[in-house]
Design an enzyme around this catalytic site. Structure first.
Site, PDB file in Angstrom:
ATOM      1  N   ASP A 160       0.869  -1.186   0.000  1.00 11.18           N
ATOM      2  CA  ASP A 160       0.000   0.000   0.000  1.00 11.18           C
ATOM      3  C   ASP A 160       0.898   1.225   0.000  1.00 11.18           C
ATOM      4  OD1 ASP A 160      -3.260   0.210   0.998  1.00 11.18           O
ATOM      5  OD2 ASP A 160      -2.070   2.061   0.937  1.00 11.18           O
ATOM      6  N   ASN A 187      -9.029   1.417  -3.826  1.00 15.34           N
ATOM      7  CA  ASN A 187     -10.366   1.986  -3.686  1.00 15.34           C
ATOM      8  C   ASN A 187     -10.880   2.504  -5.032  1.00 15.34           C
ATOM      9  OD1 ASN A 187      -8.063   3.382  -2.831  1.00 15.34           O
ATOM     10  ND2 ASN A 187      -9.254   5.122  -2.162  1.00 15.34           N
ATOM     11  N   CYS A 208     -19.983   0.776   0.158  1.00 13.75           N
ATOM     12  CA  CYS A 208     -20.198   0.248  -1.195  1.00 13.75           C
ATOM     13  C   CYS A 208     -21.603   0.317  -1.763  1.00 13.75           C
ATOM     14  CB  CYS A 208     -19.686  -1.182  -1.252  1.00 13.75           C
ATOM     15  SG  CYS A 208     -17.902  -1.236  -1.064  1.00 13.75           S
TER      16      CYS A 208
HETATM   17  P1  NAD Z   1      -9.952   0.864   1.321  1.00 16.32           P
HETATM   18  O1  NAD Z   1     -10.063   2.311   1.059  1.00 16.32           O
HETATM   19  O2  NAD Z   1     -10.158   0.316   2.684  1.00 16.32           O
HETATM   20  O3  NAD Z   1      -8.524   0.350   0.803  1.00 16.32           O
HETATM   21  C1  NAD Z   1      -7.970   0.656  -0.440  1.00 16.32           C
HETATM   22  C2  NAD Z   1      -6.470   0.818  -0.258  1.00 16.32           C
HETATM   23  O4  NAD Z   1      -5.845   0.978  -1.528  1.00 16.32           O
HETATM   24  C3  NAD Z   1      -6.077   2.047   0.577  1.00 16.32           C
HETATM   25  O5  NAD Z   1      -5.351   1.632   1.716  1.00 16.32           O
HETATM   26  C4  NAD Z   1      -5.222   2.880  -0.386  1.00 16.32           C
HETATM   27  O6  NAD Z   1      -4.139   3.547   0.253  1.00 16.32           O
HETATM   28  C5  NAD Z   1      -4.710   1.812  -1.349  1.00 16.32           C
HETATM   29  N1  NAD Z   1      -4.241   2.335  -2.622  1.00 16.32           N
HETATM   30  C6  NAD Z   1      -4.854   3.226  -3.454  1.00 16.32           C
HETATM   31  N2  NAD Z   1      -4.079   3.445  -4.549  1.00 16.32           N
HETATM   32  C7  NAD Z   1      -2.953   2.697  -4.407  1.00 16.32           C
HETATM   33  C8  NAD Z   1      -1.793   2.496  -5.197  1.00 16.32           C
HETATM   34  N3  NAD Z   1      -1.632   3.107  -6.376  1.00 16.32           N
HETATM   35  N4  NAD Z   1      -0.837   1.659  -4.736  1.00 16.32           N
HETATM   36  C9  NAD Z   1      -0.975   1.035  -3.548  1.00 16.32           C
HETATM   37  N5  NAD Z   1      -2.062   1.173  -2.760  1.00 16.32           N
HETATM   38  C10 NAD Z   1      -3.047   1.993  -3.177  1.00 16.32           C
HETATM   39  O7  NAD Z   1     -10.993   0.168   0.307  1.00 16.32           O
HETATM   40  P2  NAD Z   1     -11.687  -1.250   0.488  1.00 16.32           P
HETATM   41  O8  NAD Z   1     -12.877  -1.116   1.364  1.00 16.32           O
HETATM   42  O9  NAD Z   1     -10.644  -2.270   0.793  1.00 16.32           O
HETATM   43  O10 NAD Z   1     -12.253  -1.474  -0.983  1.00 16.32           O
HETATM   44  C11 NAD Z   1     -11.393  -1.790  -2.058  1.00 16.32           C
HETATM   45  C12 NAD Z   1     -12.255  -2.231  -3.233  1.00 16.32           C
HETATM   46  O11 NAD Z   1     -12.988  -3.418  -2.879  1.00 16.32           O
HETATM   47  C13 NAD Z   1     -13.300  -1.211  -3.670  1.00 16.32           C
HETATM   48  O12 NAD Z   1     -13.443  -1.280  -5.055  1.00 16.32           O
HETATM   49  C14 NAD Z   1     -14.573  -1.705  -3.004  1.00 16.32           C
HETATM   50  O13 NAD Z   1     -15.724  -1.334  -3.725  1.00 16.32           O
HETATM   51  C15 NAD Z   1     -14.390  -3.206  -3.046  1.00 16.32           C
HETATM   52  N6  NAD Z   1     -15.097  -3.949  -1.992  1.00 16.32           N
HETATM   53  C16 NAD Z   1     -15.120  -3.494  -0.708  1.00 16.32           C
HETATM   54  C17 NAD Z   1     -15.756  -4.248   0.289  1.00 16.32           C
HETATM   55  C18 NAD Z   1     -15.810  -3.790   1.728  1.00 16.32           C
HETATM   56  O14 NAD Z   1     -16.465  -4.449   2.523  1.00 16.32           O
HETATM   57  N7  NAD Z   1     -15.164  -2.723   2.131  1.00 16.32           N
HETATM   58  C19 NAD Z   1     -16.312  -5.484  -0.038  1.00 16.32           C
HETATM   59  C20 NAD Z   1     -16.248  -5.921  -1.362  1.00 16.32           C
HETATM   60  C21 NAD Z   1     -15.627  -5.152  -2.330  1.00 16.32           C
HETATM   61  C1  UGA Z   2     -22.140  -5.407   1.589  1.00 14.27           C
HETATM   62  C2  UGA Z   2     -22.516  -6.775   1.020  1.00 14.27           C
HETATM   63  O1  UGA Z   2     -23.303  -7.475   1.980  1.00 14.27           O
HETATM   64  C3  UGA Z   2     -21.274  -7.587   0.667  1.00 14.27           C
HETATM   65  O2  UGA Z   2     -21.654  -8.811   0.058  1.00 14.27           O
HETATM   66  C4  UGA Z   2     -20.405  -6.777  -0.291  1.00 14.27           C
HETATM   67  O3  UGA Z   2     -19.207  -7.483  -0.580  1.00 14.27           O
HETATM   68  C5  UGA Z   2     -20.061  -5.438   0.345  1.00 14.27           C
HETATM   69  O4  UGA Z   2     -21.284  -4.726   0.665  1.00 14.27           O
HETATM   70  C6  UGA Z   2     -19.273  -4.541  -0.549  1.00 14.27           C
HETATM   71  O5  UGA Z   2     -19.287  -4.696  -1.747  1.00 14.27           O
HETATM   72  O6  UGA Z   2     -18.687  -3.649   0.039  1.00 14.27           O
HETATM   73  P1  UGA Z   2     -21.353  -4.496   3.952  1.00 14.27           P
HETATM   74  O7  UGA Z   2     -21.655  -3.167   3.376  1.00 14.27           O
HETATM   75  O8  UGA Z   2     -20.036  -4.699   4.608  1.00 14.27           O
HETATM   76  O9  UGA Z   2     -21.455  -5.627   2.818  1.00 14.27           O
HETATM   77  O10 UGA Z   2     -22.454  -4.866   5.038  1.00 14.27           O
HETATM   78  P2  UGA Z   2     -23.968  -5.415   4.954  1.00 14.27           P
HETATM   79  O11 UGA Z   2     -24.121  -6.481   5.952  1.00 14.27           O
HETATM   80  O12 UGA Z   2     -24.380  -5.718   3.582  1.00 14.27           O
HETATM   81  O13 UGA Z   2     -24.796  -4.149   5.491  1.00 14.27           O
HETATM   82  C7  UGA Z   2     -24.878  -2.969   4.731  1.00 14.27           C
HETATM   83  C8  UGA Z   2     -25.823  -2.005   5.406  1.00 14.27           C
HETATM   84  O14 UGA Z   2     -27.172  -2.467   5.328  1.00 14.27           O
HETATM   85  C9  UGA Z   2     -25.541  -1.806   6.897  1.00 14.27           C
HETATM   86  O15 UGA Z   2     -25.707  -0.449   7.229  1.00 14.27           O
HETATM   87  C10 UGA Z   2     -26.604  -2.666   7.575  1.00 14.27           C
HETATM   88  O16 UGA Z   2     -26.914  -2.234   8.874  1.00 14.27           O
HETATM   89  C11 UGA Z   2     -27.772  -2.472   6.614  1.00 14.27           C
HETATM   90  N1  UGA Z   2     -28.775  -3.564   6.660  1.00 14.27           N
HETATM   91  C12 UGA Z   2     -28.433  -4.831   6.337  1.00 14.27           C
HETATM   92  C13 UGA Z   2     -30.096  -3.259   6.993  1.00 14.27           C
HETATM   93  O17 UGA Z   2     -30.428  -2.094   7.281  1.00 14.27           O
HETATM   94  N2  UGA Z   2     -31.025  -4.266   7.015  1.00 14.27           N
HETATM   95  C14 UGA Z   2     -30.707  -5.548   6.697  1.00 14.27           C
HETATM   96  O18 UGA Z   2     -31.613  -6.416   6.715  1.00 14.27           O
HETATM   97  C15 UGA Z   2     -29.380  -5.842   6.351  1.00 14.27           C
END
Ligand code: NAD
Ligand code: UGA
Length: 463
Positions: free
Chosen positions: A33, A87, A272
């Site tokens: 990172d 991100n 997300c």
């Molecule tokens: P995040 O912001 O927590 O982490 C992303 C990281 O990438 C940061 O630490 C940032 O510093 C780093 N970064 C950015 N540019 C960079 C570069 N050029 N080189 C090295 N590091 C770099 O984001 P996240 O929540 O981990 O999400 C990442 C992706 O996954 C997004 O596309 C998001 O939509 C997807 N996603 C997130 C979740 C979730 O629950 N948070 C679940 C499924 C998918």
């Molecule tokens: C969601 C999806 O569930 C994941 O499958 C996906 O990978 C992720 O987004 C992503 O792409 O980032 P997350 O956002 O971590 O995961 O959490 P969820 O459990 O989905 O909850 C999302 C929001 O909906 C929370 O604020 C939760 O409190 C709310 N929620 C969830 C409700 O209000 N009612 C419900 O019945 C369920």
């Protein structure tokens, strides 16, 4: 043995690579990172994110076959497979501002991979991306004059925060999409073989590249749509004395509908759902599918309506003025079991209450630092208090905004005695025993249920 690199050590990159490293001791996994503080935290006992079970997985694999580093270029040279988990926020400028995905971090990473590669590689899209992003990536990566070939594979992540480790260890499915060419199919097999170390083969779905990318956006849109649907029904319940929990149970027992994701709430949050639906809306608009775009956009609008409705119900219940009143928010995280406050409804409610000139106190077991940072300038007007009893003292009202289980177990009699009377409680997560609270003297307001009050002005139901 393969050298696996993950670029981006965030909520997805850190936990997913830790689980891969734990289950594939034969592979070397490096997570890089640009954020030095984050990498230092991953190397320490104070991990940069709170996630149940993460400590154990990290302890098992770190310094064995899992490494964290800020040396992006050197690690690209050595890698055979590169997961990109940077991100992809909503764009805030230019074309598509407010809807489209901002792909600058993703494209920068692609160019960095190209510059530093001396051998062919498989590049895996772990970030959530607009459908057909892989085409642009292939064009950038394969534009090289070094004679190197890159295969781009889509492997979207479905973990939810708070259950990330369980979701990774026991996924409903793993999705891997690639080109239907011999080289694309070889690449898919390499990624399948990694997951097959611990995921039953029938749970590993392989698709073409575009289905892989689009399925991720569609999955989040469908999940969020269920919440907006039940929240829409909750508004009607409040007008008609129907009870949204009973309605959710009644419809959720239909096996075609199913019981999950039907909890009415103050609204969905998290980094997300909103961003991915808006991204989907933008894509549809780009393909002139305006009706489809409007259909999905309504899911986000309904969520904004639900947050606003919660606040206006608070104001009207508290005699149409909350200026100067102390209001304690139980919860800052967007859901329980995470310290993440990105797009948290708690912070939206906090900002709206501040606009009404209320004095806001927030309590949360893990999310206060993130809440302070995310509130920015508004944080100066808020008191952050880890102890819920201290936070609720002298308050006019409590609002439950995160479903932390311990909020249901507090001594509400003691809390009620320490509050200003009449004491109000607004349960935005439907987790409390409302009859019991009412018997203690609280005026109780719940999403999707008739309120329980001690006022004698008759029914709250307006027809
Ligand atoms: P995040 O912001 O927590 O982490 C992303 C990281 O990438 C940061 O630490 C940032 O510093 C780093 N970064 C950015 N540019 C960079 C570069 N050029 N080189 C090295 N590091 C770099 O984001 P996240 O929540 O981990 O999400 C990442 C992706 O996954 C997004 O596309 C998001 O939509 C997807 N996603 C997130 C979740 C979730 O629950 N948070 C679940 C499924 C998918
Ligand atoms: C969601 C999806 O569930 C994941 O499958 C996906 O990978 C992720 O987004 C992503 O792409 O980032 P997350 O956002 O971590 O995961 O959490 P969820 O459990 O989905 O909850 C999302 C929001 O909906 C929370 O604020 C939760 O409190 C709310 N929620 C969830 C409700 O209000 N009612 C419900 O019945 C369920």
């Amino acid at each position: 043995m393969a050298n696996i690199l993950c670029i981006g050590a965030g909520h997805v990159g850190g936990p997913t690579m830790a689980v891969i490293a734990k289950n594939c001791p034969q592979h070397r996994v490096v997570v890089v990172d640009i954020n030095e503080a984050k990498i230092a935290a991953w190397q320490s006992d104070q991990l940069p994110i709170y996630e149940p079970g993460l400590d154990e997985v990290i302890r098992c694999a770190r310094d064995r076959n899992l490494f964290f580093s800020t040396e992006v270029n050197r690690n690209i040279v050595e890698a055979d497979i590169i997961f990109v988990s940077v991100n992809t926020p909503t764009k805030t400028f230019g074309q598509g501002a407010g809807k489209a995905a901002d792909l600058q971090y993703w494209e920068k990473t692609a160019r960095q991979i190209l510059e530093n590669s001396t051998s062919p590689k498989i590049v895996v899209e772990k970030s959530t991306l607009p459908v057909r992003t892989a085409q642009a990536m292939e064009r950038i990566l394969n534009s090289n004059d070094k004679g190197l070939h890159f295969d781009v594979v889509s492997n979207p992540e479905f973990l939810a925060e708070g259950t990330a480790i369980r979701d990774m260890e026991h996924p409903d499915r793993v999705l891997i999409g690639a080109r239907e060419t011999p080289s694309g199919q070889r690449a898919i097999q390499v990624i399948v073989d990694i997951y097959a170390q611990w995921v039953p083969r029938e749970r590993i779905i392989t698709t073409n590249l575009w289905s892989g990318e689009l399925s991720k956006l569609a999955a989040n849109a469908f999940l969020a749509q269920r919440i907006s649907s039940i929240n829409a029904i909750s508004a009607l319940c409040e007008k008609t004395e129907a009870d949204v929990a009973e309605v959710a149970h009644a419809i959720g027992t239909d096996s075609r509908i199913g019981p999950r994701f039907l909890r009415a709430s103050v609204g969905f949050g998290g980094s997300c759902f909103k961003k991915d639906i808006l991204n989907l809306v933008y894509l549809c608009e780009c393909y002139s599918l305006y009706e489809v775009a409007a259909y999905w956009e309504q899911v986000v609008k309904m969520n904004e309506y639900q947050e606003a409705r919660f606040v206006s119900n608070m104001v009207s219940a508290m005699f149409n003025t909350i200026a100067g009143k102390r209001i304690t928010l139980f919860g800052a995280a967007f859901k329980a079991h995470t310290g993440d406050t990105r797009e948290s409804p708690a912070l939206a409610v906090c900002r709206a209450l501040l606009e009404e000139r209320a004095k806001v106190i927030i309590t949360d077991p893990y999310a206060l630092d993130n809440a302070r940072a995310d509130l920015g300038d508004a944080a100066g007007q808020v008191v952050f208090e880890p102890d819920p009893y201290v936070a609720a003292k002298d308050a006019h009202a409590i609002a439950i905004l995160t479903e932390w289980p311990h909020f249901a177990e507090l001594d509400y009699r003691a809390i009620q005695e320490s509050m200003v009377k009449p004491a109000f409680i607004f349960d935005g997560r439907n987790i409390l025993d409302h009859e019991k609270l009412h018997a203690m003297g609280f005026n109780v307001y719940v999403i999707g249920k008739p309120p329980l009050t001690h006022f004698s002005n008759g029914s709250h139901i307006e027809r």
